[in-house]
Every structure is written in structure tokens, then in C-alpha cells.
Design a protein around this motif. Structure first.
Motif, short mmCIF file in Angstrom:
data_model
loop_
_atom_site.label_atom_id
_atom_site.label_comp_id
_atom_site.label_asym_id
_atom_site.label_seq_id
_atom_site.Cartn_x
_atom_site.Cartn_y
_atom_site.Cartn_z
N ALA A 1 0.82 -1.21 0.00
CA ALA A 1 0.00 0.00 0.00
C ALA A 1 0.85 1.26 0.00
O ALA A 1 0.50 2.25 -0.64
CB ALA A 1 -0.94 -0.01 1.21
N ALA A 2 1.97 1.25 0.72
CA ALA A 2 2.81 2.44 0.83
C ALA A 2 3.68 2.60 -0.41
O ALA A 2 3.98 1.63 -1.10
CB ALA A 2 3.69 2.33 2.08
N PRO A 3 4.12 3.82 -0.69
CA PRO A 3 5.03 4.02 -1.82
C PRO A 3 6.34 3.25 -1.61
O PRO A 3 6.79 3.05 -0.48
CB PRO A 3 5.29 5.53 -1.80
CG PRO A 3 4.15 6.12 -1.02
CD PRO A 3 3.77 5.09 -0.01
N VAL A 4 6.94 2.81 -2.71
CA VAL A 4 8.26 2.19 -2.67
C VAL A 4 9.25 3.31 -2.99
O VAL A 4 9.29 3.83 -4.10
CB VAL A 4 8.38 1.05 -3.69
CG1 VAL A 4 9.73 0.33 -3.52
CG2 VAL A 4 7.24 0.06 -3.51
N ARG A 5 10.04 3.69 -2.00
CA ARG A 5 10.86 4.89 -2.11
C ARG A 5 12.26 4.58 -2.63
O ARG A 5 12.68 3.43 -2.67
CB ARG A 5 10.93 5.60 -0.76
CG ARG A 5 9.55 5.95 -0.23
CD ARG A 5 9.64 6.80 1.02
NE ARG A 5 8.30 7.02 1.59
CZ ARG A 5 7.42 7.89 1.14
NH1 ARG A 5 7.72 8.65 0.09
NH2 ARG A 5 6.24 8.02 1.72
N SER A 6 12.97 5.63 -3.02
CA SER A 6 14.32 5.49 -3.55
C SER A 6 15.20 4.69 -2.60
O SER A 6 15.22 4.94 -1.40
CB SER A 6 14.92 6.88 -3.78
OG SER A 6 16.24 6.77 -4.26
N GLY A 7 15.92 3.71 -3.17
CA GLY A 7 16.80 2.87 -2.37
C GLY A 7 16.14 1.64 -1.82
O GLY A 7 16.81 0.73 -1.33
N GLN A 8 14.80 1.55 -1.88
CA GLN A 8 14.09 0.37 -1.40
C GLN A 8 13.96 -0.65 -2.51
O GLN A 8 13.93 -0.32 -3.70
CB GLN A 8 12.70 0.74 -0.90
CG GLN A 8 12.70 1.53 0.40
CD GLN A 8 11.29 1.79 0.89
OE1 GLN A 8 10.42 2.22 0.13
NE2 GLN A 8 11.05 1.52 2.17
N GLN A 9 13.86 -1.92 -2.10
CA GLN A 9 13.63 -3.01 -3.04
C GLN A 9 12.54 -3.90 -2.47
O GLN A 9 12.59 -4.30 -1.32
CB GLN A 9 14.92 -3.83 -3.23
CG GLN A 9 14.78 -4.92 -4.28
CD GLN A 9 16.03 -5.78 -4.35
OE1 GLN A 9 16.26 -6.60 -3.47
NE2 GLN A 9 16.85 -5.57 -5.37
#
Length: 277
Positions: A175-183
Motif C-alpha cells: 500500500a505504501a510508496p516504494v521509495r528510492s533505495g528500497q527493493q
């Protein structure tokens, strides 16, 4: 006298999981040509490939190269702008070569190539980069936070529904955004992201990927070789898209697709990308 206090806190925490490593399957052992091709990739997409970790796969050759030739290739690729970090698992001769070069063996890439039926590849990855593409012999758990790293596109899509997840398991919903640096990785199932995938983020699934917001990072579907997997997104700005190891980066995709709803799928050994009405 009181006993000395023992400190059991480790100085370093070691975790094994999926990382962004590209896989380079050598088909022709022409060092100058391989280096030139990699140099071109780095120049075309430096944010993806400059200083990217690369696994060398000699499985496409009839014979394993000798140490001097392999070392020359490693040196040439480093000069081209990438960093060879391992050999893909193969024969006992390949094992001996890895030891002679002082490099580890990674077993996952070979299996993914054979299931995918060839083509360019890693996430992670590279390669996949990447893959995607796991960097160890064991698949990661459902989510990972890791640095990201690294499939071809066009023609009208068939309007058939997306394939179900490889094992029939319920899909993973984020549900939450997948932010920069996340996989984010959906093992043996589809992945649905209800929000955005940010630039520098990476989403991976063994099945299909559905993104209900903008896709600005990287999306790798069919990570274990599922050629029927697809990628769907509401606003296409992807840095990289891949299905079963076949990939394309943003600079190789039609500019008219940017910001539009799009789907990505494999047709034969060609990656297709098409805007959706």
C-alpha cells in the motif's frame, strides 16, 4: 575480582539476500567487443550501469577460458566502467577459474537464464543485474531494502488478462510508496503496488507486477524465468523494465510512452512496451 564484561554485540551484521547485480552471459569471447558494448551501455545509462556490479557467465561458450584471458576480460570491463564481482556457477573448470581469479561463484543466475530461454539480463540483477535475479542460491524473503542495480520493446499488445502468479499463491500487495533505495520482492507470486514506485526504487516479482501509481524506478517481472509475466503501470516513467531477464532502459523506450498508462510483456524473445487506452 569481578569477571570482565563480555561484549556479544557483533561488529558487523551479515545478511544474505537479493541485491542489484547484473549478469553478463558471454556468447563470443571477443574482449574488445565485449568492453565496447559495455562502455556503450554505461554511456547510454550511467545511473544504471556506471560502477555496476557484474557477474560473468561463461556458460554460453563451448570451453571455459583460461585464467589469463578471463583476467584480461575482467580488466577490460573495469576500464569500460563496470565492476566484475563474481562468476556464474558452472562446471568444475569454472570453479577452478573463479578460485584462480579470486572471485566467488553465484549459482542463481545460470538457473534463471535456462528457464528464461536466453536473452540479455540483473537486479538485481543485476543484472538482474539483475536480474533480476538473485545474488545467492536462495531466493529472498518477500521484502528487501537494498541498493538497486540490472530485456527489448513495441507492437500492439493482445488484450488478454495478466497471467496468475507462478504457484497460485495470493499476490503481495504494497500500500505504501516504494521509495528510492528500497527493493520489494514478491516470491512465487504477483506484486501489486497501490502507490508510486520512486526513482531509484526497485520492484521485483516472480509473477506479474501491477502499479497503480507512477513507475519511476525499476520493475522486473518473471524474475525466475516466467515468460508470461507482465508489467502494468498507470504512469510510465520507468528507469528500467524487464520480463524474464529481457530488459530495456528509459533511454531506449519511445518518449511518447512517458507519463501514460502502459504494459510490458514478452513476445518471443522481444520485450514489448505499449501504451494502454
Amino acid at each position: 575480582m569481578a569477571p570482565a564484561r563480555m561484549d556479544y554485540e557483533p561488529a558487523g551484521e551479515l545478511k544474505i539476500g537479493q541485491v542489484g547485480i547484473a549478469n553478463l552471459r558471454v556468447k563470443t569471447l571477443d574482449i574488445e567487443r565485449l568492453a565496447a558494448e559495455m562502455r556503450e551501455r554505461v554511456a547510454r545509462a550511467p545511473k544504471l550501469f556506471a560502477r555496476a556490479a557484474v557477474v560473468l557467465d561463461f556458460g554460453g561458450l563451448s570451453d571455459t577460458p583460461d585464467r589469463a584471458t578471463a583476467q584480461a576480460l575482467v580488466d577490460a570491463l573495469r576500464e569500460a566502467g563496470v565492476l566484475p564481482v563474481a562468476l556464474a556457477y558452472g562446471t568444475s573448470a569454472n570453479d577452478a577459474l573463479a578460485q584462480a581469479l579470486g572471485l566467488p561463484l553465484l549459482a542463481k543466475f545460470r538457473a534463471s537464464y535456462e528457464r528464461a530461454g536466453g536473452g540479455e539480463s540483473h537486479p538485481v540483477g543485476a543484472a538482474p543485474v539483475g536480474a533480476a535475479e538473485a545474488a545467492t542460491a536462495h531466493a529472498p524473503t518477500s521484502t528487501r531494502q537494498a541498493p538497486a542495480a540490472p530485456v527489448a520493446a513495441s507492437a500492439a499488445p493482445t488484450r488478454e488478462p495478466a497471467p496468475v502468479a507462478p504457484t497460485g499463491e495470493p499476490g503481495l500487495v504494497q500500500a505504501a510508496p516504494v521509495r528510492s533505495g528500497q527493493q520489494l520482492y514478491a516470491e512465487n507470486r504477483d506484486l501489486t503496488v497501490l502507490s508510486a514506485v520512486g526513482a531509484g526504487a526497485e520492484v521485483i516479482a516472480d509473477g506479474s507486477i501491477h502499479i497503480y501509481g507512477p513507475l519511476r524506478g525499476r520493475a522486473l517481472a518473471g524474475a525466475q524465468g516466467n515468460v508470461k509475466a507482465r508489467i502494468f503501470c498507470r504512469a510510465f516513467h520507468a528507469e528500467l523494465v524487464a520480463v524474464a531477464g529481457h530488459y530495456k532502459v528509459l533511454d531506449e523506450l519511445p518518449r511518447e510512452l512517458r507519463g501514460k498508462p502502459a504494459q510490458v510483456w514478452l513476445e518471443g524473445d522481444q520485450l514489448r512496451v505499449e501504451a494502454m487506452e
